[in-house]
Design an enzyme around this catalytic site. Structure first.
Site, mmCIF file in Angstrom:
data_model
loop_
_atom_site.group_PDB
_atom_site.id
_atom_site.type_symbol
_atom_site.label_atom_id
_atom_site.label_comp_id
_atom_site.label_asym_id
_atom_site.label_seq_id
_atom_site.Cartn_x
_atom_site.Cartn_y
_atom_site.Cartn_z
ATOM 1 N N ASP A 63 8.999 -44.250 67.358
ATOM 2 C CA ASP A 63 9.878 -45.426 67.292
ATOM 3 C C ASP A 63 9.838 -46.153 68.642
ATOM 4 O O ASP A 63 8.895 -45.966 69.414
ATOM 5 C CB ASP A 63 11.289 -45.001 66.874
ATOM 6 C CG ASP A 63 11.966 -46.091 66.047
ATOM 7 O OD1 ASP A 63 12.058 -47.232 66.541
ATOM 8 O OD2 ASP A 63 12.391 -45.824 64.917
ATOM 9 N N HIS A 116 6.815 -47.795 68.646
ATOM 10 C CA HIS A 116 6.991 -49.225 68.403
ATOM 11 C C HIS A 116 6.982 -50.065 69.665
ATOM 12 O O HIS A 116 7.442 -51.199 69.660
ATOM 13 C CB HIS A 116 8.296 -49.475 67.629
ATOM 14 C CG HIS A 116 8.272 -48.933 66.233
ATOM 15 N ND1 HIS A 116 9.386 -48.913 65.422
ATOM 16 C CD2 HIS A 116 7.271 -48.369 65.506
ATOM 17 C CE1 HIS A 116 9.059 -48.366 64.251
ATOM 18 N NE2 HIS A 116 7.788 -48.022 64.288
#
Ligand SMILES: *[C@@H]1O[C@H](CO)[C@@H](O)[C@H](O)[C@H]1NC(C)=O
Ligand SMILES: *[C@@H]1O[C@H](CO)[C@@H](O)[C@H](O)[C@H]1NC(C)=O
Ligand SMILES: *[C@@H]1O[C@H](CO)[C@@H](O)[C@H](O)[C@H]1NC(C)=O
Ligand SMILES: *[C@@H]1O[C@H](CO)[C@@H](O)[C@H](O)[C@H]1NC(C)=O
Ligand SMILES: *[C@@H]1O[C@H](CO)[C@@H](O)[C@H](O)[C@H]1NC(C)=O
Ligand SMILES: *[C@@H]1O[C@H](CO)[C@@H](O)[C@H](O)[C@H]1NC(C)=O
Ligand SMILES: *[C@@H]1O[C@H](CO)[C@@H](O)[C@H](O)[C@H]1NC(C)=O
Ligand SMILES: *[C@@H]1O[C@H](CO)[C@@H](O)[C@H](O)[C@H]1NC(C)=O
Length: 345
Positions: free
Chosen positions: A170, A193
């Protein structure tokens, strides 16, 4: 040696003790939290129970919690393993999973050298803390683990993050409301991410982020790279942000501003937006896994202003021509031939 820490672990108000110069070892705290292990010579690891049902109360939403501690220094080679898979597997929503390490109102905080693994939700969250130094830490979780952000920051200023490795699937860092004077240098980020400002302005909230410098970082197989995301109908601003000296290794969406971010559902009428201005992307090079190397999707209500794209040298992994998508952006580019025509006149 492993210490199993079953309980929510809360430390508060050590201000007095710490300013008197006493040094604590976080691993010692782990031993005491357990209540059964010998709390000397603890070298190594703090682990959570392998099955969440063995936690004393995981619904507290924070595993190890530091509140109101001024001058806290966590420095060591130890590992904290949340063994989060019993939380990820049943697809428990993020709001029902604990943060691994939370720091609240901890001014003059430093976190050095530790490794954090497999957090049930985010690894580290920092809120209302000023003058924070984070160095040489490693945060890892499997690429497909849900919402295991590396470091989440809100309502905090003067945060320096240097020489870190974060690969959690993430956000490596998410800069939320009230993040001011944030400096991230030499982070090896991925998979995950990328580094995000936001998301800001959810449910019409006023959110502000300013003075952010991200330098000399690597995005290795991340799904996003340098990213700013704000919800439609929010208020406030994200400004004075620089991403520079970024190396991309097969990153997808390496440069992305989304001023109309919607997590679920659809965007209806847009009346306001968190204003985005003075954002520079400079010296960004390497390979992109997608063809679209730049996406600046701004709101027709406010536009993004003073956006600079400079020395953008990104090729696509498959050799296709790099593409860009820009809407409602004012700014300029130089030495960035692939993005000619991005800006509104
Ligand atoms: C976790 O514990 C619960 C309750 O004891 C049990 O039903 C479940 O099977 C366990 N899960 C695993 C993965 O061991
Ligand atoms: C962290 O600990 C190491 C090893 O004990 C020590 O050399 C170093 O000075 C410490 N760093 C800080 C900032 O306290
Ligand atoms: C926090 O750090 C600043 C700058 O290093 C220092 O001036 C200040 O005295 C420290 N405050 C506390 C409460 O330790
Ligand atoms: C945003 O952060 C500011 C500054 O810390 C704070 O005053 C405000 O309440 C926060 N807003 C929201 C919606 O959390
Ligand atoms: C970033 O890298 C460049 C080139 O290697 C170097 O000149 C610069 O000093 C570095 N900056 C920081 C803040 O590490
Ligand atoms: C990128 O990540 C892969 C594994 O995901 C690793 O093997 C490789 O060494 C990394 N590259 C760099 C330059 O860090
Ligand atoms: C734009 O942001 C940079 C970096 O934070 C800052 O130095 C500069 O003063 C800002 N420019 C304006 C016009 O505010
Ligand atoms: C243009 O960009 C390339 C690739 O990033 C760089 O090597 C070169 O020095 C840049 N030229 C100028 C004039 O900035």
């Amino acid at each position: 040696m492993e210490t199993i820490l079953r309980a929510l672990f809360l430390l508060t108000s050590l201000y007095f003790v710490l300013v008197n110069g006493q040094v604590y070892d976080v691993l010692d705290f782990g031993a005491k939290g357990d209540g059964t292990s010998d709390d000397s010579e603890i070298n190594g690891k703090i682990v959570a129970p392998i099955n969440k049902s063995a936690w004393s109360n995981y619904k507290k939403l924070i595993w190890i919690d530091f509140t109101d501690i001024i001058g806290l220094a966590i420095n060591g080679s130890g590992t904290i393993d949340g063994r989060g898979s019993s939380f990820w597997k049943p697809f428990l929503t993020a709001s029902r999973r604990p943060t691994q390490l939370h720091f609240e109102r901890c001014d003059n905080l430093s976190i050095i050298g530790i490794t954090s693994l497999n957090s049930p939700k985010n690894h580290i969250s920092i809120s209302q803390s000023n003058n924070v130094y984070i160095s040489r830490i490693k945060l890892f979780a499997p690429e497909d683990s849900p919402n295991t952000d590396g470091i989440d920051i809100s309502r905090s200023s003067v945060v320096n993050i240097v020489d870190t490795m974060i690969g959690t699937g993430d956000d490596c860092v998410a800069l939320n409301n009230g993040s001011v004077n944030i400096n991230i240098n030499r982070m090896n980020c991925g998979p995950g991410h990328g580094i995000s400002v936001g998301s800001l302005g959810r449910d019409g909230e006023k959110s502000t982020v300013e003075n952010v410098l991200v330098t000399n970082c690597t995005f290795n197989r991340t799904d996003n790279g340098a990213r700013i995301k704000t919800w439609p109908n929010g208020k406030g601003y994200a400004k004075n942000i620089i991403f520079k000296g970024i190396k991309l290794i097969e990153a997808k969406n390496p440069i992305i501003i989304n001023q109309k971010y919607v997590d679920k559902g659809r965007l209806n009428v847009e009346k306001s937006a968190v204003a985005i201005s003075n954002v520079t992307f400079r010296d960004i090079s390497g390979t992109s896994r997608g063809d679209e190397i730049v996406k600046l999707d701004c709101s027709e209500v406010t536009y993004c202003k003073d956006i600079v794209l400079e020395q953008i040298d990104i090729s696509t992994s498959d050799g296709n021509k790099p593409l860009f998508e820009c809407s409602n952006v004012y700014g300029k580019s130089s030495n960035a031939s692939a993005v000619q025509g991005c800006f509104a006149k």
